[in-house]
Design a protein around this motif. Structure first.
Motif, short mmCIF file in Angstrom:
data_model
loop_
_atom_site.label_atom_id
_atom_site.label_comp_id
_atom_site.label_asym_id
_atom_site.label_seq_id
_atom_site.Cartn_x
_atom_site.Cartn_y
_atom_site.Cartn_z
N GLY A 416 -37.78 -59.63 62.68
CA GLY A 416 -37.11 -58.35 62.47
C GLY A 416 -37.89 -57.26 63.17
N TRP A 417 -37.21 -56.39 63.90
CA TRP A 417 -37.87 -55.46 64.84
C TRP A 417 -37.30 -54.06 64.66
CZ3 TRP A 417 -41.74 -55.60 68.45
CH2 TRP A 417 -41.70 -54.76 69.55
N LEU A 418 -38.10 -53.15 64.09
CA LEU A 418 -37.70 -51.75 63.92
C LEU A 418 -38.65 -50.89 64.75
CD1 LEU A 418 -36.64 -49.88 60.71
CD2 LEU A 418 -38.47 -48.93 62.12
N PHE A 424 -27.07 -45.40 68.20
CA PHE A 424 -25.77 -44.83 67.85
C PHE A 424 -24.70 -45.77 68.40
CE2 PHE A 424 -22.35 -41.54 68.89
CZ PHE A 424 -21.91 -41.45 67.58
N GLY A 425 -23.82 -46.25 67.52
CA GLY A 425 -22.81 -47.21 67.93
C GLY A 425 -23.00 -48.52 67.19
N PRO A 426 -22.12 -49.48 67.42
CA PRO A 426 -22.11 -50.71 66.62
C PRO A 426 -23.13 -51.76 67.05
CG PRO A 426 -20.32 -50.75 68.20
CD PRO A 426 -20.97 -49.40 68.35
N ARG A 427 -23.83 -51.56 68.17
CA ARG A 427 -24.73 -52.58 68.70
C ARG A 427 -26.20 -52.23 68.42
NH1 ARG A 427 -20.64 -55.23 68.74
NH2 ARG A 427 -19.14 -55.24 70.45
N ALA A 428 -26.98 -53.25 68.06
CA ALA A 428 -28.43 -53.11 68.00
C ALA A 428 -28.98 -53.36 69.39
CB ALA A 428 -29.02 -54.11 67.01
N LEU A 429 -29.80 -52.45 69.89
CA LEU A 429 -30.23 -52.48 71.28
C LEU A 429 -31.75 -52.49 71.41
CD1 LEU A 429 -27.65 -49.83 72.55
CD2 LEU A 429 -27.48 -52.32 72.80
N GLY A 430 -32.43 -53.05 70.40
CA GLY A 430 -33.88 -53.10 70.45
C GLY A 430 -34.54 -52.02 69.64
N GLY A 431 -33.77 -51.26 68.89
CA GLY A 431 -34.32 -50.29 67.96
C GLY A 431 -34.29 -50.81 66.54
N ARG A 432 -33.19 -51.48 66.18
CA ARG A 432 -33.01 -52.08 64.85
C ARG A 432 -32.43 -53.48 65.06
NH1 ARG A 432 -35.21 -47.95 64.60
NH2 ARG A 432 -35.05 -46.22 63.12
N SER A 433 -33.26 -54.42 65.52
CA SER A 433 -32.78 -55.73 65.97
C SER A 433 -33.46 -56.88 65.23
CB SER A 433 -33.05 -55.90 67.48
OG SER A 433 -32.25 -55.03 68.25
N LEU A 555 -34.51 -62.61 75.48
CA LEU A 555 -34.61 -62.84 74.04
C LEU A 555 -33.22 -62.78 73.42
CD1 LEU A 555 -37.67 -60.62 73.04
CD2 LEU A 555 -37.58 -63.12 73.00
N VAL A 556 -33.03 -63.50 72.32
CA VAL A 556 -31.84 -63.32 71.50
C VAL A 556 -31.98 -61.99 70.77
CG1 VAL A 556 -30.42 -64.24 69.64
CG2 VAL A 556 -31.71 -65.80 71.09
N ASN A 557 -30.92 -61.19 70.78
CA ASN A 557 -30.93 -59.90 70.09
C ASN A 557 -29.66 -59.77 69.26
OD1 ASN A 557 -31.05 -57.25 69.24
ND2 ASN A 557 -30.72 -56.36 71.26
N THR A 558 -29.83 -59.65 67.96
CA THR A 558 -28.68 -59.39 67.09
C THR A 558 -29.03 -58.25 66.15
OG1 THR A 558 -27.04 -60.41 65.61
CG2 THR A 558 -29.33 -61.05 65.26
N SER A 559 -28.04 -57.66 65.54
CA SER A 559 -28.27 -56.47 64.71
C SER A 559 -29.05 -56.83 63.45
CB SER A 559 -26.94 -55.82 64.35
OG SER A 559 -26.09 -56.74 63.70
N PHE A 560 -29.89 -55.89 63.04
CA PHE A 560 -30.77 -56.07 61.88
C PHE A 560 -29.97 -55.75 60.61
CE2 PHE A 560 -35.56 -55.50 60.82
CZ PHE A 560 -35.39 -56.15 59.61
N ASN A 561 -29.29 -56.76 60.08
CA ASN A 561 -28.51 -56.65 58.85
C ASN A 561 -28.05 -58.03 58.45
OD1 ASN A 561 -26.70 -56.96 60.99
ND2 ASN A 561 -25.10 -55.72 60.06
N PRO A 571 -37.44 -48.04 57.25
CA PRO A 571 -38.34 -49.17 56.95
C PRO A 571 -38.01 -49.84 55.62
CG PRO A 571 -39.59 -47.32 57.82
CD PRO A 571 -38.18 -46.82 57.61
N GLU A 572 -37.59 -49.05 54.63
CA GLU A 572 -37.20 -49.61 53.33
C GLU A 572 -35.99 -50.53 53.47
OE1 GLU A 572 -36.02 -48.13 48.81
OE2 GLU A 572 -36.48 -46.67 50.39
N ASP A 573 -34.96 -50.09 54.23
CA ASP A 573 -33.80 -50.95 54.50
C ASP A 573 -34.24 -52.26 55.15
OD1 ASP A 573 -32.14 -48.84 53.66
OD2 ASP A 573 -31.79 -48.15 55.73
N ALA A 574 -35.14 -52.12 56.15
CA ALA A 574 -35.58 -53.28 56.92
C ALA A 574 -36.37 -54.26 56.06
CB ALA A 574 -36.42 -52.82 58.11
N TYR A 575 -37.26 -53.74 55.23
CA TYR A 575 -38.07 -54.62 54.38
C TYR A 575 -37.19 -55.35 53.37
CZ TYR A 575 -41.77 -56.26 51.28
OH TYR A 575 -42.61 -57.04 50.53
N ARG A 576 -36.22 -54.64 52.79
CA ARG A 576 -35.32 -55.26 51.83
C ARG A 576 -34.52 -56.39 52.49
NH1 ARG A 576 -32.05 -51.34 51.10
NH2 ARG A 576 -33.47 -50.13 49.81
N CYS A 577 -33.99 -56.12 53.69
CA CYS A 577 -33.22 -57.15 54.41
C CYS A 577 -34.11 -58.34 54.78
CB CYS A 577 -32.59 -56.52 55.67
SG CYS A 577 -31.50 -57.62 56.58
#
Length: 614
Positions: A416-418, A424-433, A555-561, A571-577
């Motif tokens: 998980g990578w934050l 902004f938009g529906p795709r994770a682009l290496g910010g929340r991936s 690398l494989v990149n998919t959205s962080f969710n 960070p709280e959302d990310a840690y919980r996920c």
């Protein structure tokens, strides 16, 4: 001059702050409320935009709404009258909301905006403007684009009246060329098949696109014979006898069922070859419409570049075909192509069209900053949170970080990578991936079933260094927003054995197609994100470290969710996920956490009860 644009009350509400033509901040409301496709007034997104811009609401010159509700109301009334007495049920369901709120939208907006300014009154609020829906889409596509002149194609379900529209953008002006009116809509045709194949309208369309390679185009002829009259120039009409969205509460009717062999698939039931064939068929028809319209626009205008927005512009397979087979030298697609991007377009319309301010165009460089327009979090904020929840971690310097994460990825770990500002938009682009090794044959199924908890057929996208994209894919163009599909180069493909040749449908899922099997679709294609040092230096550095370790720059990149959850923001959302899934490693800026070191979250709810499945 500060201008605040918003979209709200349908789906994917969002806010955007533009200052003197520069995009300062933009975010969807869902990222803050944790309610996917949240349609409510974007209070939290507005609050973020004001904080990011270091201003208060009184410092804003215009508040701009992304469509014109009175024109939309006119369309609803005319539609109900045209189909009367059918549609009474739909009319009765819709009218109370319109009569109570949407016809009085300006008053409602004033009331909502005042929650952000205790020192203002209705009379002292910034001026409220309304842009047309497709004008907002067109503005979001053209004004941030790297072109001084371009044609713009907007395709979605429906705005006020338009479902498809064409525009000519030049300098700081947008001129409408033509439009196709409701109820004739390629977006709604695609949504009808989304509904019919058992997925959720307005969120499951990308599943239909992902399912398409597993099917055969068996129903293309039936679509053309019964549903769609497609002209050589790409314009079209739908036969409304087969659809129910004008008069009922569903997308399709009994005559649709008769053509395609039975009732719609029940959501979450087993997928059959019929659904795969239906998906492939509507996908091929949609691509043909997109190609014909793009060729017509080029023929009519002679302009060499095209911009795209609207929900159909998220059909990256069709976009890839336009780039490869179409007549244009360049193609730029708004990364937040759906309704969220309307907030951005509305703000830019006020600046360029209403205020008649000039554009600054830099060839080869767009104005949307890689789409990294959301909030970010410092290492100090992250460490304070991790200490609060007693989560073991290590903080590394830059060089240590990239080397360590590259080693974990090469070892088959899911990360998980934050980092930096949220996309902004529906795709994770290496910010929340969520990241993985594209060479790993098991990575697609591991990520789908153990991390994302979603359908096994769903494909994943590759992130690749921009300068190495042609080493892997038949593409030599920027694709920073994951909106182009292109084939994997021949030398990387793996042949299908005679034993495998007899397989069909989902049986084909686990057959490796290339030396980057985790991101190679059944038809040897991939949905590509090119990574650029200028817009995301940290993600670029990780890919460089992974290349140094493995010789591969992908690398494989998919959205962080997880399924049904909006992409994480904090960070709280990310840690919980992270704790709710079988992810191995979590990276929050320079802080690295290993799953094996963590204690279970106390009192955590079941995410499947928390998030409605999409």
């Amino acid at each position: 001059m500060n201008i605040l644009g918003i979209s709200a009350f349908y789906h994917d509400s969002a806010a955007c702050l533009v200052r003197d033509g520069e995009i300062i901040a933009a975010a969807q409301e869902e990222r803050f409320t944790r309610k996917k496709h949240d349609p409510g007034f974007p209070h939290k997104a507005i609050g973020y935009c004001l904080r990011e811009g270091k201003i208060e609401l009184k410092d804003v010159r215009y508040l701009v709404f992304y469509d014109k509700p009175l024109v939309k109301f006119e369309r609803l009334l005319e539609t109900y009258l045209a189909f009367a007495p059918r549609g009474v049920q739909s009319f009765v369901a819709a009218m109370p909301v319109w009569l109570k709120e949407k016809l009085l939208l300006k008053s409602l907006l004033q009331k909502e905006f005042l929650q952000h300014a205790s020192d203002l009154t209705t009379s002292s609020l910034p001026q409220i403007l309304f842009s047309e829906h497709h004008e907002s889409h067109a503005a979001s596509a053209f004004f941030p684009s790297p072109y001084d002149k371009a044609v713009v194609l907007c395709m979605d379900g429906v705005g006020e009246w338009a479902t498809t529209s064409a525009w000519l953008g030049q300098g700081n002006t947008l001129t409408p060329l033509w439009e196709i009116p409701f109820p004739h809509s390629i977006g709604l045709l695609y949504s009808a098949f989304t509904y019919y194949t058992g997925f959720k309208v307005n969120s499951g369309e990308y599943k239909v696109m992902g399912l398409a390679p597993y099917g055969e185009p068996k129903y293309v002829k039936a679509i053309y014979e019964h549903l769609l009259d497609l002209k050589p120039d790409g314009t079209f009409r739908l036969n409304m006898d087969y659809f129910n969205y004008c008069t009922g509460l569903t997308m399709t009717g009994d005559k649709f069922d008769d053509v395609f062999g039975g009732p719609p698939r029940k959501p979450e039931s087993k997928l059959t070859q019929r659904e795969m064939d239906l998906a492939r068929s509507v996908q091929e028809v949609t691509e043909e419409v997109m190609l014909r319209l793009s060729r017509t626009l080029h023929r009519e205008t002679g302009v060499e570049h095209m911009c795209m927005a609207g929900g159909v512009a998220l059909n990256c397979v069709g976009n890839g075909r336009i780039l490869r087979e179409g007549p244009f030298k360049g193609l730029w697609i708004q990364p937040a192509a759906g309704d969220a991007g309307g907030a951005l377009g509305a703000a830019l319309t006020a600046w360029h069209q209403y205020e008649q301010q000039p554009r600054k165009v830099t060839s080869g460089k767009d104005g949307i900053k890689g789409s990294y327009l959301g909030p970010s979090h410092s290492n100090e904020e992250i460490e304070a949170y991790l200490k609060k929840v007693d989560a073991p971690y290590v903080r590394l310097n830059e060089n240590q970080l990239y080397t360590r994460v590259a080693e974990e990825l090469a070892a088959g770990k899911v990360v998980g990578w934050l980092q930096g500002r949220m996309e902004f938009g529906p795709r994770a682009l290496g910010g929340r991936s969520i990241l993985g090794d594209a060479r790993n044959r098991d990575m697609q199924s591991v990520m789908n079933l153990k991390i994302k908890y979603r359908e096994s057929f769903r494909p994943f996208a590759p992130s690749v260094l921009r300068e190495r994209v042609s080493d892997y894919f038949v593409l030599d163009a920027d694709s920073p927003y994951m909106l182009l599909v292109a084939p994997v180069v021949e030398k990387r493909r793996l042949p299908v054995s005679s034993a495998q040749d007899g397989l069909w449908g989902i049986e084909l899922l686990n057959i490796p197609r290339s030396d980057i099997p985790a991101v190679t679709h059944l038809d040897y294609s991939a949905r590509i994100q090119t990574v650029h040092q200028e817009t995301n230096p940290r993600y670029y550095a990780l890919l460089k470290a992974f290349e140094a370790k493995t010789g591969h720059a992908v690398l494989v990149n998919t959205s962080f969710n997880v399924r049904g959850e909006p992409i994480v923001s904090t960070p709280e959302d990310a840690y919980r996920c992270f704790m709710r899934t079988e992810m191995d490693v979590l990276v929050l800026e320079n802080c690295v956490l290993l799953k094996a070191d963590q204690k279970p979250l106390e009192g955590d709810s079941d995410w499947k009860k928390e998030f409605e499945l999409d």
